[in-house]
Write a protein that holds these residues in place. Structure first.
Motif, PDB file in Angstrom:
ATOM      1  N   ASP A  57      28.668 -54.474  -1.939  1.00  0.00           N
ATOM      2  CA  ASP A  57      29.020 -53.145  -1.796  1.00  0.00           C
ATOM      3  C   ASP A  57      27.662 -52.190  -1.796  1.00  0.00           C
ATOM      4  O   ASP A  57      27.389 -51.279  -0.932  1.00  0.00           O
ATOM      5  CB  ASP A  57      30.045 -52.601  -2.622  1.00  0.00           C
ATOM      6  CG  ASP A  57      31.402 -53.008  -2.353  1.00  0.00           C
ATOM      7  OD1 ASP A  57      31.334 -53.716  -1.192  1.00  0.00           O
ATOM      8  OD2 ASP A  57      32.190 -53.048  -3.258  1.00  0.00           O
ATOM      9  N   ARG A  58      27.043 -52.450  -2.712  1.00  0.00           N
ATOM     10  CA  ARG A  58      25.707 -51.453  -2.933  1.00  0.00           C
ATOM     11  C   ARG A  58      24.660 -51.676  -1.967  1.00  0.00           C
ATOM     12  O   ARG A  58      24.062 -50.859  -1.348  1.00  0.00           O
ATOM     13  CB  ARG A  58      25.153 -51.948  -4.274  1.00  0.00           C
ATOM     14  CG  ARG A  58      23.828 -50.842  -4.488  1.00  0.00           C
ATOM     15  CD  ARG A  58      24.301 -49.318  -4.810  1.00  0.00           C
ATOM     16  NE  ARG A  58      23.006 -48.690  -4.810  1.00  0.00           N
ATOM     17  CZ  ARG A  58      22.563 -47.682  -3.929  1.00  0.00           C
ATOM     18  NH1 ARG A  58      23.141 -47.300  -2.891  1.00  0.00           N
ATOM     19  NH2 ARG A  58      21.732 -46.744  -4.354  1.00  0.00           N
ATOM     20  N   VAL A  59      24.357 -52.971  -1.619  1.00  0.00           N
ATOM     21  CA  VAL A  59      23.650 -53.444  -0.517  1.00  0.00           C
ATOM     22  C   VAL A  59      23.999 -52.830   0.929  1.00  0.00           C
ATOM     23  O   VAL A  59      23.253 -52.167   1.561  1.00  0.00           O
ATOM     24  CB  VAL A  59      23.307 -54.916  -0.287  1.00  0.00           C
ATOM     25  CG1 VAL A  59      22.782 -55.366   0.932  1.00  0.00           C
ATOM     26  CG2 VAL A  59      22.663 -55.501  -1.685  1.00  0.00           C
ATOM     27  N   ARG A  60      25.370 -52.845   0.918  1.00  0.00           N
ATOM     28  CA  ARG A  60      26.100 -52.150   2.455  1.00  0.00           C
ATOM     29  C   ARG A  60      25.663 -50.702   2.275  1.00  0.00           C
ATOM     30  O   ARG A  60      25.548 -50.039   3.498  1.00  0.00           O
ATOM     31  CB  ARG A  60      27.346 -52.506   2.714  1.00  0.00           C
ATOM     32  CG  ARG A  60      27.711 -53.901   2.721  1.00  0.00           C
ATOM     33  CD  ARG A  60      28.960 -54.311   3.181  1.00  0.00           C
ATOM     34  NE  ARG A  60      29.196 -55.789   3.393  1.00  0.00           N
ATOM     35  CZ  ARG A  60      29.026 -56.322   4.325  1.00  0.00           C
ATOM     36  NH1 ARG A  60      28.653 -55.508   5.438  1.00  0.00           N
ATOM     37  NH2 ARG A  60      29.019 -57.464   4.672  1.00  0.00           N
ATOM     38  N   GLU A  61      25.860 -50.213   1.302  1.00  0.00           N
ATOM     39  CA  GLU A  61      25.521 -48.674   1.073  1.00  0.00           C
ATOM     40  C   GLU A  61      23.947 -48.177   1.600  1.00  0.00           C
ATOM     41  O   GLU A  61      23.880 -47.303   2.227  1.00  0.00           O
ATOM     42  CB  GLU A  61      25.743 -48.029  -0.258  1.00  0.00           C
ATOM     43  CG  GLU A  61      27.274 -48.065  -0.494  1.00  0.00           C
ATOM     44  CD  GLU A  61      27.389 -47.712  -1.906  1.00  0.00           C
ATOM     45  OE1 GLU A  61      26.486 -47.394  -2.621  1.00  0.00           O
ATOM     46  OE2 GLU A  61      28.594 -47.385  -2.556  1.00  0.00           O
ATOM     47  N   ILE A  62      23.224 -49.134   1.031  1.00  0.00           N
ATOM     48  CA  ILE A  62      21.759 -48.873   1.263  1.00  0.00           C
ATOM     49  C   ILE A  62      21.212 -49.082   2.656  1.00  0.00           C
ATOM     50  O   ILE A  62      20.604 -48.285   3.260  1.00  0.00           O
ATOM     51  CB  ILE A  62      21.018 -49.899   0.300  1.00  0.00           C
ATOM     52  CG1 ILE A  62      21.068 -49.437  -1.001  1.00  0.00           C
ATOM     53  CG2 ILE A  62      19.390 -49.679   0.581  1.00  0.00           C
ATOM     54  CD1 ILE A  62      20.460 -50.540  -2.116  1.00  0.00           C
ATOM     55  N   ALA A  63      21.937 -50.034   3.188  1.00  0.00           N
ATOM     56  CA  ALA A  63      21.608 -50.465   4.911  1.00  0.00           C
ATOM     57  C   ALA A  63      22.267 -49.256   5.330  1.00  0.00           C
ATOM     58  O   ALA A  63      21.584 -48.933   6.308  1.00  0.00           O
ATOM     59  CB  ALA A  63      22.470 -51.746   5.129  1.00  0.00           C
ATOM     60  N   ALA A  64      23.556 -48.806   5.318  1.00  0.00           N
ATOM     61  CA  ALA A  64      23.985 -47.845   6.022  1.00  0.00           C
ATOM     62  C   ALA A  64      23.207 -46.474   5.889  1.00  0.00           C
ATOM     63  O   ALA A  64      23.218 -45.565   6.990  1.00  0.00           O
ATOM     64  CB  ALA A  64      25.610 -47.694   5.666  1.00  0.00           C
TER      65      ALA A  64
END
Length: 239
Positions: A57-64
């Motif tokens: 979830d955190r990686v997806r937040e950074i990517a987004a």
């Protein structure tokens, strides 16, 4: 050579550091965002970011939150370790002519991706740095009198000694057949470095690209060295 693809390995748990490494702030940006920015300086437009179940979830937040997030695909690591993470990413890019494969905890100067892409040859080009202290990790062996890579020596007894070239996990892979070969061998052997060594022993070419500075963020001590080396300016870097 035009290199449009990078696989970024961001699934590590950061056990020794006690914090999630991809989201660790360094100079006002996360380690993951730092590598995305640096790779884009080299012309990379297509990212595969491998996350773990603990930090997906955190990686997806950074990517987004990164510029052009549609260029960044986040995938879940299939397997137990960093080698499985490498296999997971590589299996998604076997149709590419060239790609970077990178561990996001290796910190290098901003121009590293660009200079590696400019000088890369068919096979594998490995970012390297002359060790200043004993390092528990991997180093490079070469054919005598050259920078032609013989093998990667992973975690030798007693550590890698000062003066040797460290294996920085920022690798440039060139050639569609070579990338497919390394992807298949990494999954079969369960070890990315063994896959590279097997290819080198079979006649594939490898070389080192020496960088001017480097630090691997593994614990608080190495994080402190990284801040001394790269002088992050943003006060939130200590957060």
């Amino acid at each position: 050579m035009s290199t449009r693809t990078a696989v970024l390995l961001a699934a590590g748990r950061g056990t020794r550091l006690g914090r999630d490494k991809p989201s660790l702030l360094f100079g006002g940006e996360t380690l993951l965002a730092r590598h995305i920015r640096q790779a884009r300086r080299a012309g990379v437009t297509d990212f595969v970011v491998v996350a773990g179940r603990h930090n997906e979830d955190r990686v997806r937040e950074i990517a987004a939150a990164a510029p052009d997030p549609e260029q960044i695909e986040v995938v879940l690591q299939q397997g137990p370790d960093a080698h499985a993470a490498a296999a997971t990413g590589l299996e998604r890019i076997t149709d590419r002519e060239a790609a970077f494969l990178c561990g996001i905890t290796d910190l290098v100067p901003d121009d590293t991706y660009a200079t590696m892409a400019d000088t890369a040859a068919p096979g594998v080009t490995v970012a390297a740095f002359v060790l200043e202290h004993t390092f528990v990790g991997g180093m490079l062996d070469f054919h005598p009198g050259t920078l032609d890579l013989l093998r990667i020596v992973e975690r030798p007894p007693g550590g890698c000694p000062p003066g040797r070239l460290v294996n920085i996990w920022i690798h440039h892979l060139s050639g569609r057949a070579f990338i497919a070969q390394i992807a298949e061998a990494t999954r079969q052997l369960g070890d990315y470095e063994q896959a590279i060594n097997q290819a080198l022993a079979g006649g594939s070419h490898g070389t080192a690209h020496t960088v001017s500075d480097w630090e691997a963020v593994k614990d608080e001590t190495s994080l402190g060295r990284a801040r001394e080396r790269f002088h992050p300016q943003d006060p939130t870097a200590a957060a």
